[in-house]
Design an enzyme around this catalytic site. Structure first.
Site, PDB file in Angstrom:
ATOM      1  N   SER A   1       0.839  -1.196   0.000  1.00 22.56           N
ATOM      2  CA  SER A   1       0.000   0.000   0.000  1.00 22.56           C
ATOM      3  C   SER A   1       0.871   1.240   0.000  1.00 22.56           C
ATOM      4  O   SER A   1       1.935   1.272   0.627  1.00 22.56           O
ATOM      5  CB  SER A   1      -0.896   0.003   1.232  1.00 22.56           C
ATOM      6  OG  SER A   1      -1.514   1.260   1.381  1.00 22.56           O
TER       7      SER A   1
ATOM      8  N   TYR B   1      -0.829  -0.534  10.367  1.00 16.14           N
ATOM      9  CA  TYR B   1      -0.964  -0.888   8.942  1.00 16.14           C
ATOM     10  C   TYR B   1       0.202  -0.314   8.139  1.00 16.14           C
ATOM     11  O   TYR B   1       0.803  -1.001   7.305  1.00 16.14           O
ATOM     12  CB  TYR B   1      -2.299  -0.350   8.412  1.00 16.14           C
ATOM     13  CG  TYR B   1      -2.623  -0.789   7.003  1.00 16.14           C
ATOM     14  CD1 TYR B   1      -2.980  -2.100   6.720  1.00 16.14           C
ATOM     15  CD2 TYR B   1      -2.585   0.124   5.944  1.00 16.14           C
ATOM     16  CE1 TYR B   1      -3.290  -2.502   5.415  1.00 16.14           C
ATOM     17  CE2 TYR B   1      -2.892  -0.265   4.641  1.00 16.14           C
ATOM     18  CZ  TYR B   1      -3.249  -1.586   4.386  1.00 16.14           C
ATOM     19  OH  TYR B   1      -3.545  -1.976   3.098  1.00 16.14           O
TER      20      TYR B   1
HETATM   21  P1  NAP Z   1     -10.614  -7.471   2.231  1.00 10.80           P
HETATM   22  O1  NAP Z   1     -11.736  -7.371   1.292  1.00 10.80           O
HETATM   23  O2  NAP Z   1     -10.808  -7.110   3.655  1.00 10.80           O
HETATM   24  O3  NAP Z   1     -10.002  -8.955   2.092  1.00 10.80           O
HETATM   25  C1  NAP Z   1      -8.955  -9.358   2.913  1.00 10.80           C
HETATM   26  C2  NAP Z   1      -8.694 -10.817   2.646  1.00 10.80           C
HETATM   27  O4  NAP Z   1      -7.592 -11.233   3.484  1.00 10.80           O
HETATM   28  C3  NAP Z   1      -9.886 -11.710   3.026  1.00 10.80           C
HETATM   29  O5  NAP Z   1      -9.971 -12.804   2.118  1.00 10.80           O
HETATM   30  C4  NAP Z   1      -9.499 -12.216   4.404  1.00 10.80           C
HETATM   31  O6  NAP Z   1     -10.098 -13.446   4.778  1.00 10.80           O
HETATM   32  C5  NAP Z   1      -8.002 -12.406   4.189  1.00 10.80           C
HETATM   33  N1  NAP Z   1      -7.289 -12.569   5.457  1.00 10.80           N
HETATM   34  C6  NAP Z   1      -7.177 -11.689   6.461  1.00 10.80           C
HETATM   35  N2  NAP Z   1      -6.478 -12.228   7.478  1.00 10.80           N
HETATM   36  C7  NAP Z   1      -6.135 -13.490   7.088  1.00 10.80           C
HETATM   37  C8  NAP Z   1      -5.446 -14.551   7.690  1.00 10.80           C
HETATM   38  N3  NAP Z   1      -4.940 -14.454   8.929  1.00 10.80           N
HETATM   39  N4  NAP Z   1      -5.257 -15.702   6.992  1.00 10.80           N
HETATM   40  C9  NAP Z   1      -5.769 -15.833   5.745  1.00 10.80           C
HETATM   41  N5  NAP Z   1      -6.473 -14.867   5.131  1.00 10.80           N
HETATM   42  C10 NAP Z   1      -6.653 -13.703   5.803  1.00 10.80           C
HETATM   43  O7  NAP Z   1      -9.386  -6.534   1.770  1.00 10.80           O
HETATM   44  P2  NAP Z   1      -8.817  -6.097   0.340  1.00 10.80           P
HETATM   45  O8  NAP Z   1      -9.070  -4.658   0.206  1.00 10.80           O
HETATM   46  O9  NAP Z   1      -9.267  -7.028  -0.710  1.00 10.80           O
HETATM   47  O10 NAP Z   1      -7.261  -6.258   0.633  1.00 10.80           O
HETATM   48  C11 NAP Z   1      -6.439  -7.215  -0.008  1.00 10.80           C
HETATM   49  C12 NAP Z   1      -5.002  -6.688   0.106  1.00 10.80           C
HETATM   50  O11 NAP Z   1      -4.890  -5.439  -0.568  1.00 10.80           O
HETATM   51  C13 NAP Z   1      -4.549  -6.453   1.554  1.00 10.80           C
HETATM   52  O12 NAP Z   1      -3.211  -6.898   1.699  1.00 10.80           O
HETATM   53  C14 NAP Z   1      -4.607  -4.951   1.677  1.00 10.80           C
HETATM   54  O13 NAP Z   1      -3.696  -4.452   2.645  1.00 10.80           O
HETATM   55  C15 NAP Z   1      -4.215  -4.529   0.270  1.00 10.80           C
HETATM   56  N6  NAP Z   1      -4.629  -3.176  -0.077  1.00 10.80           N
HETATM   57  C16 NAP Z   1      -5.927  -2.826  -0.088  1.00 10.80           C
HETATM   58  C17 NAP Z   1      -6.278  -1.516  -0.423  1.00 10.80           C
HETATM   59  C18 NAP Z   1      -7.704  -1.079  -0.456  1.00 10.80           C
HETATM   60  O14 NAP Z   1      -7.946   0.143  -0.632  1.00 10.80           O
HETATM   61  N7  NAP Z   1      -8.685  -1.968  -0.323  1.00 10.80           N
HETATM   62  C19 NAP Z   1      -5.290  -0.573  -0.750  1.00 10.80           C
HETATM   63  C20 NAP Z   1      -3.962  -0.966  -0.729  1.00 10.80           C
HETATM   64  C21 NAP Z   1      -3.637  -2.262  -0.402  1.00 10.80           C
HETATM   65  P3  NAP Z   1     -11.515 -13.471   5.608  1.00 10.80           P
HETATM   66  O15 NAP Z   1     -12.595 -13.302   4.573  1.00 10.80           O
HETATM   67  O16 NAP Z   1     -11.523 -14.817   6.256  1.00 10.80           O
HETATM   68  O17 NAP Z   1     -11.465 -12.344   6.586  1.00 10.80           O
END
Ligand code: NAP
Length: 235
Positions: free
Chosen positions: A143, A158
């Site tokens: 990020s 984070y």
């Molecule tokens: P999200 O919709 O909250 O999805 C997060 C995913 O990670 C879910 O499948 C969750 O599983 C899984 N997860 C969390 N803890 C885990 C664990 N201990 N073991 C296995 N799986 C786990 O978030 P997202 O926005 O798609 O984020 C995906 C990635 O993109 C993250 O690394 C985030 O930091 C990065 N990111 C996101 C953004 C943004 O604006 N959304 C921006 C920059 C970077 P559960 O369903 O079981 O909770």
């Protein structure tokens, strides 16, 4: 690079950006190992993806589990013999809107355990399988909030976790400089997911496409970089 016939693994593939990425990898012809910490949610996601026969495997794994990564490596070795693409996507942001003065140690610990230590365990365990690919790609989903150059306030846990993740990208890339495994960090933008919130301007499909672009780099592509919006981003 074509993904036809490649084996790709996505952590946190059951929802958000990871789910959209699984769909895109399948569309490109890859076989996808969808990692979900809850098996039921993984199976539900697989049903929604409706993949071509034999091209999607749901594997339940919590990245915080100390023994799971080794078992996962054994499973992939037995089933496929190698791994082409590892996308470390699973992550948490537990301290949104929390000032550093109010951040609890448990929140900090859980964030680092998931976003940093979990990635380390998976990457280390799967590296021999990526080396066996001959065209290994590791994409760490990072990020902009972890960029030291543009660091702002709030979200200390984070931000620290993504800065540490970027360090991991650089160290692995340096150690693998003479290999065929390329390691990069990608920021998918501010994406409309549970983590990003409903005001985010970028769709999960668009965020996933930014990650896919680094998965599909050619053998002479970059390694040890941090990319956002298709361009190198300051660390
Ligand atoms: P999200 O919709 O909250 O999805 C997060 C995913 O990670 C879910 O499948 C969750 O599983 C899984 N997860 C969390 N803890 C885990 C664990 N201990 N073991 C296995 N799986 C786990 O978030 P997202 O926005 O798609 O984020 C995906 C990635 O993109 C993250 O690394 C985030 O930091 C990065 N990111 C996101 C953004 C943004 O604006 N959304 C921006 C920059 C970077 P559960 O369903 O079981 O909770």
């Amino acid at each position: 690079m074509e993904l036809n016939g490649k084996i790709a693994l996505v952590t946190g593939g059951n929802r958000g950006i990871g789910f959209a990425l699984c769909r895109q990898l399948l569309d490109q012809g890859a076989t996808v190992i969808l990692i979900a910490r809850d098996e039921g949610k993984g199976i539900e996601a697989a049903d929604r993806l409706a993949p071509p026969a034999g091209r999607l495997v749901v594997y339940p794994l919590d990245v915080c589990d100390d023994t799971a990564a080794g078992q996962l490596a054994g499973f992939i070795a037995g089933r496929f013999g190698h791994l082409d693409d590892l996308i470390n996507n699973a992550g948490v942001a537990l301290d949104k809107f929390v000032p550093s003065s109010k951040l609890g140690v448990e929140g900090l610990r859980k964030t680092l355990e998931t976003n940093v230590v979990g990635v380390f365990k998976i990457t280390q365990a799967l590296m021999p399988l990526l080396a066996a690919s001959g065209q290994g790609r590791v994409v760490n989903v990072s990020s902009q909030l972890g960029s030291l150059s543009v660091m702002g306030g709030m979200l200390l846990a984070y931000r620290m976790s993504k800065a540490a993740l970027n360090s991991m990208t650089r160290v692995w890339a340096a150690e693998l400089a003479d290999s065929n495994v390329l390691v990069n960090s990608v920021c998918p933008g501010w994406v409309r997911t549970a983590l990003g919130g409903e005001d985010a301007p970028v769709t999960p499909t668009e965020g996933a496409a930014a990650i896919l672009a680094m998965v599909t780099i050619d053998d002479d592509g970059p390694t040890g970089t941090f990319v956002r919006d298709g361009a190198v981003h300051p660390w």
